[in-house]
Each structure stands twice: as structure tokens, then as C-alpha cells.
Design an enzyme around this catalytic site. Structure first.
Site, PDB file in Angstrom:
ATOM      1  N   GLY A  31       5.071 -14.879  11.429  1.00 23.71           N
ATOM      2  CA  GLY A  31       6.521 -14.973  11.520  1.00 23.71           C
ATOM      3  C   GLY A  31       7.211 -14.624  10.218  1.00 23.71           C
ATOM      4  O   GLY A  31       6.618 -13.979   9.353  1.00 23.71           O
ATOM      5  N   LEU A  33       9.611 -12.515  10.106  1.00 19.59           N
ATOM      6  CA  LEU A  33       9.353 -11.084  10.338  1.00 19.59           C
ATOM      7  C   LEU A  33      10.271 -10.189   9.519  1.00 19.59           C
ATOM      8  O   LEU A  33      11.412 -10.524   9.217  1.00 19.59           O
ATOM      9  CB  LEU A  33       9.530 -10.776  11.830  1.00 19.59           C
ATOM     10  CG  LEU A  33       8.619 -11.564  12.777  1.00 19.59           C
ATOM     11  CD1 LEU A  33       8.903 -11.147  14.230  1.00 19.59           C
ATOM     12  CD2 LEU A  33       7.141 -11.359  12.447  1.00 19.59           C
ATOM     13  N   HIS A  37       6.307  -5.922   9.666  1.00 22.61           N
ATOM     14  CA  HIS A  37       5.796  -6.414  10.949  1.00 22.61           C
ATOM     15  C   HIS A  37       6.264  -5.494  12.092  1.00 22.61           C
ATOM     16  O   HIS A  37       5.512  -5.192  13.013  1.00 22.61           O
ATOM     17  CB  HIS A  37       6.307  -7.830  11.237  1.00 22.61           C
ATOM     18  CG  HIS A  37       5.845  -8.877  10.269  1.00 22.61           C
ATOM     19  ND1 HIS A  37       6.692  -9.503   9.386  1.00 22.61           N
ATOM     20  CD2 HIS A  37       4.627  -9.417  10.049  1.00 22.61           C
ATOM     21  CE1 HIS A  37       6.019 -10.395   8.672  1.00 22.61           C
ATOM     22  NE2 HIS A  37       4.764 -10.360   9.044  1.00 22.61           N
ATOM     23  N   GLY A 148      -1.877  -4.723   9.110  1.00 19.24           N
ATOM     24  CA  GLY A 148      -1.228  -3.957   8.042  1.00 19.24           C
ATOM     25  C   GLY A 148      -2.164  -3.704   6.873  1.00 19.24           C
ATOM     26  O   GLY A 148      -2.906  -4.608   6.455  1.00 19.24           O
ATOM     27  N   LYS A 150      -1.232  -3.566   3.998  1.00 14.98           N
ATOM     28  CA  LYS A 150      -0.737  -4.479   2.959  1.00 14.98           C
ATOM     29  C   LYS A 150      -1.794  -5.533   2.614  1.00 14.98           C
ATOM     30  O   LYS A 150      -1.948  -5.900   1.456  1.00 14.98           O
ATOM     31  CB  LYS A 150       0.546  -5.136   3.477  1.00 14.98           C
ATOM     32  CG  LYS A 150       0.963  -6.419   2.832  1.00 14.98           C
ATOM     33  CD  LYS A 150       1.656  -6.168   1.547  1.00 14.98           C
ATOM     34  CE  LYS A 150       2.298  -7.369   0.904  1.00 14.98           C
ATOM     35  NZ  LYS A 150       1.565  -8.600   0.947  1.00 14.98           N
TER      36      LYS A 150
HETATM   37  P1  AMP Z   1       1.612 -12.014   8.141  1.00 13.11           P
HETATM   38  O1  AMP Z   1       2.759 -12.467   8.973  1.00 13.11           O
HETATM   39  O2  AMP Z   1       1.888 -11.984   6.680  1.00 13.11           O
HETATM   40  O3  AMP Z   1       0.325 -12.708   8.491  1.00 13.11           O
HETATM   41  O4  AMP Z   1       1.381 -10.493   8.531  1.00 13.11           O
HETATM   42  C1  AMP Z   1       1.145 -10.103   9.866  1.00 13.11           C
HETATM   43  C2  AMP Z   1       0.680  -8.683   9.870  1.00 13.11           C
HETATM   44  O5  AMP Z   1       1.706  -7.854   9.307  1.00 13.11           O
HETATM   45  C3  AMP Z   1      -0.593  -8.457   9.016  1.00 13.11           C
HETATM   46  O6  AMP Z   1      -1.437  -7.534   9.697  1.00 13.11           O
HETATM   47  C4  AMP Z   1      -0.021  -7.860   7.752  1.00 13.11           C
HETATM   48  O7  AMP Z   1      -0.933  -7.038   7.053  1.00 13.11           O
HETATM   49  C5  AMP Z   1       1.138  -7.033   8.298  1.00 13.11           C
HETATM   50  N1  AMP Z   1       2.114  -6.741   7.247  1.00 13.11           N
HETATM   51  C6  AMP Z   1       2.678  -7.627   6.389  1.00 13.11           C
HETATM   52  N2  AMP Z   1       3.477  -6.987   5.511  1.00 13.11           N
HETATM   53  C7  AMP Z   1       3.412  -5.669   5.824  1.00 13.11           C
HETATM   54  C8  AMP Z   1       3.992  -4.492   5.276  1.00 13.11           C
HETATM   55  N3  AMP Z   1       4.815  -4.529   4.223  1.00 13.11           N
HETATM   56  N4  AMP Z   1       3.699  -3.304   5.849  1.00 13.11           N
HETATM   57  C9  AMP Z   1       2.851  -3.241   6.921  1.00 13.11           C
HETATM   58  N5  AMP Z   1       2.264  -4.322   7.481  1.00 13.11           N
HETATM   59  C10 AMP Z   1       2.536  -5.512   6.947  1.00 13.11           C
END
Ligand code: AMP
Length: 282
Positions: A31, A33, A37, A148, A150
Site C-alpha cells: 500500500g 501506492l 506500483h 519492481g 526497485k
Molecule cells: P511495496 O509496496 O514497497 O512492497 O512494493 C510493492 C511492489 O512495488 C514491489 O514489487 C516493489 O518492487 C514495487 N515498487 C516499489 N517502488 C517501485 C518503483 N519506484 N518502481 C517500480 N516498482 C516499484
């Protein structure tokens, strides 16, 4: 957008979609977002019939209680963003659904991925990531999953989880490039916690990755890693690591043969906020 909190409800719904031969894409998130995301959701929608996003702040992947407590929770705004991006299904479970009391969890064999880079600085983090992803994959049973770049090391960990879990062998994984602000800062839910001054300094991480890409040449890498660390410390970062590693195995490389594909990885605190980023540099 359909919203499910209960495991049985989402499973019944997805089962009906699978009976119609529709394929299910899945984007797990915690979340808060942002466009990063949403780029995963966009990739999911482009190749799957039904796009499922989950929002669950997973307690078992936080080794720092303070980080877990401070993790931003913005469900109303998240739902508006997901509806705007035409998400088909939001799975928003309660902790008891994901971790039923008394259930014994598996220990995941992550080999060296467990103790390198993020693993070294966040003990138990990747076990927690595998626990929740294992549970979410088992509930959703997706055809394709989207992660991601990232979180580069996390992508390698998920690849290993898929490869070592027979019931996940049919899952395709797509790695989506990192979305950045116009100043280069990698988008992250944690960026919300940066002050205005810190936001000005934060893009130094990306600039340092670009420096490493520019400076890389065959031979010893200690010097450029030191210079990179210094660039960050001078701007007020507390550096956890500046690493250069084999882009496939994440094995740290101190002496480059000029051939191997390389990824540079940085983790550093700016004030209370820990930021990570990476770049494929060769
Ligand atoms: P999180 O909510 O931080 O667990 O991220 C959920 C998904 O979004 C994970 O696969 C992350 O790698 C991806 N994600 C987070 N930040 C970015 C970004 N800046 N660009 C691309 N994907 C991202």
C-alpha cells in the site's frame, strides 16, 4: 473494482474467473501506492485478463518495530488510485487471515541471498518476504506475478521461491523497471516520510549510481565504491552499503573482468528514513 478481505471470498471469485479461462495477474504491495506500483498494475493489465492487487503491510518482514509502526497506511487514497487505474480486484486481508494462529511456517532456503546486502542489514527480512509471498501466491494462484526492479534482491529471492516451490513452477514472473521522480529519486512509499530538505538531497543516491556506471572499468572496484560512499556521506547519508555485484547471482565483485553483467546497489539512511536503490551498470 471488487474488494475482498476474506480469503474464501477471493478464492471463490478467482476460481470462477479461471473456469472462464481468464488468466490472473497479481501485484503484491504494502500500500501507500505511488506511480511505481501503478506501473506494475499497468504491466499486469497489458498481459492478463484479471489484475489483482494486494495491500498488506506484512509484519514478519520488518526487523525494525519502529519502521513497521511508521510505515504509511493510506487505504482510502490507494483505493481511489486503483479504481482510477482500472484495477479489477483488490485483496486487502487482515493479519489473522494471512497468518492463522498456530500455523507453522516453512524456513526458506535462500542460500547466499539471505545474508548479502539487504539480508545482512535486515536479518530475517527475506524469510518474512517469502512467508507472505508464499501465502499470497497460494491464495491467489496467479498465472503471472509482477515485481519492481526497485527491490532488486527481492526479485532474486522471489525467483528462488518460485523455483524451489513445486506448486509455483507454472507462475511467470515479470520484473518491471524502477519508476523515478524527474530528479532521479526512485519512487517509494517511504519517501513520504522525508522532510522538504531531505527530498532535495535524496536524489544523490541515483546520481551516485550513475557515477558508478560512468566510472566502472575492468580491475579493482574498491576505489570507486569508496568514492561513492564518500559522495553520500558528504551529503549527510548514513550509508549501510554501496555494493557492486554479479547481476544474476548478487555475488559481490571486488575485481571486475570487464565482462560480467553488474548491478550497483545502495542502501542508506537519510535522517530516520532508509532508502534503497540499484542500477544495472554493465
Ligand atoms: P511495496 O509496496 O514497497 O512492497 O512494493 C510493492 C511492489 O512495488 C514491489 O514489487 C516493489 O518492487 C514495487 N515498487 C516499489 N517502488 C517501485 C518503483 N519506484 N518502481 C517500480 N516498482 C516499484
Amino acid at each position: 473494482m471488487k474488494v475482498f478481505k476474506k480469503i474464501k471470498d477471493i478464492q471463490d471469485y478467482l476460481q470462477r474467473q479461471k473456469e472462464k479461462k481468464l488468466n490472473i495477474g497479481f501485484v503484491p504491495t504494502m500500500g501507500a501506492l505511488h506511480q511505481g506500483h501503478l506501473s506494475l498494475l499497468e504491466a499486469c493489465k497489458a498481459s492478463c485478463d484479471i489484475a489483482v492487487v494486494s495491500i498488506f503491510v506484512n509484519p514478519t518482514q520488518f526487523n525494525d518495530k519502529n519502521d513497521l509502526e511508521k510505515y504509511p497506511r493510506t487505504i482510502e487514497k490507494d483505493m481511489t488510485l486503483l479504481i482510477g487505474a482500472d484495477c479489477d480486484v483488490l485483496f486487502y486481508p487482515e493479519a489473522e487471515g494471512i497468518y492463522p494462529p498456530g500455523e507453522i511456517t516453512r524456513i526458506y532456503d535462500l542460500q547466499s541471498l539471505e545474508n548479502l546486502f539487504e539480508g545482512a542489514y535486515r536479518p530475517g527480512h527475506f524469510q518474512g518476504v517469502c512467508q507472505v509471498v508464499d501465502r499470497l501466491f497460494s491464495i491467489v494462484q496467479p498465472h503471472t506475478v509482477f515485481f519492481g526492479q526497485k527491490d532488486y534482491q527481492q526479485c532474486m529471492v522471489i525467483k528462488r521461491l518460485i523455483a524451489t516451490t513445486p506448486s509455483f513452477h507454472s507462475i511467470d514472473m515479470t520484473i518491471v523497471p524502477t519508476m523515478r521522480e524527474s530528479d532521479g529519486l526512485a519512487m517509494s512509499s517511504r519517501n513520504m516520510r522525508l522532510s522538504e530538505e531531505e527530498k532535495q538531497v535524496a536524489p544523490t543516491i541515483y546520481q551516485t549510481l550513475l557515477f558508478l556506471k560512468e566510472a566502472i572499468e575492468a580491475g579493482p572496484l574498491t576505489h570507486i565504491k569508496k568514492t561513492a560512499t564518500l559522495k553520500l556521506s558528504e551529503k549527510g547519508f548514513m550509508v549501510d552499503y554501496v555494493g557492486i555485484a554479479d547481476a544474476y547471482t548478487l555475488e559481490p565483485i571486488d575485481e571486475w573482468d570487464g565482462q560480467k553483467p553488474l548491478v550497483a546497489l545502495i542502501a542508506a539512511f537519510l535522517g530516520q528514513v532508509r532508502l534503497i536503490d540499484n542500477l544495472v551498470i554493465a
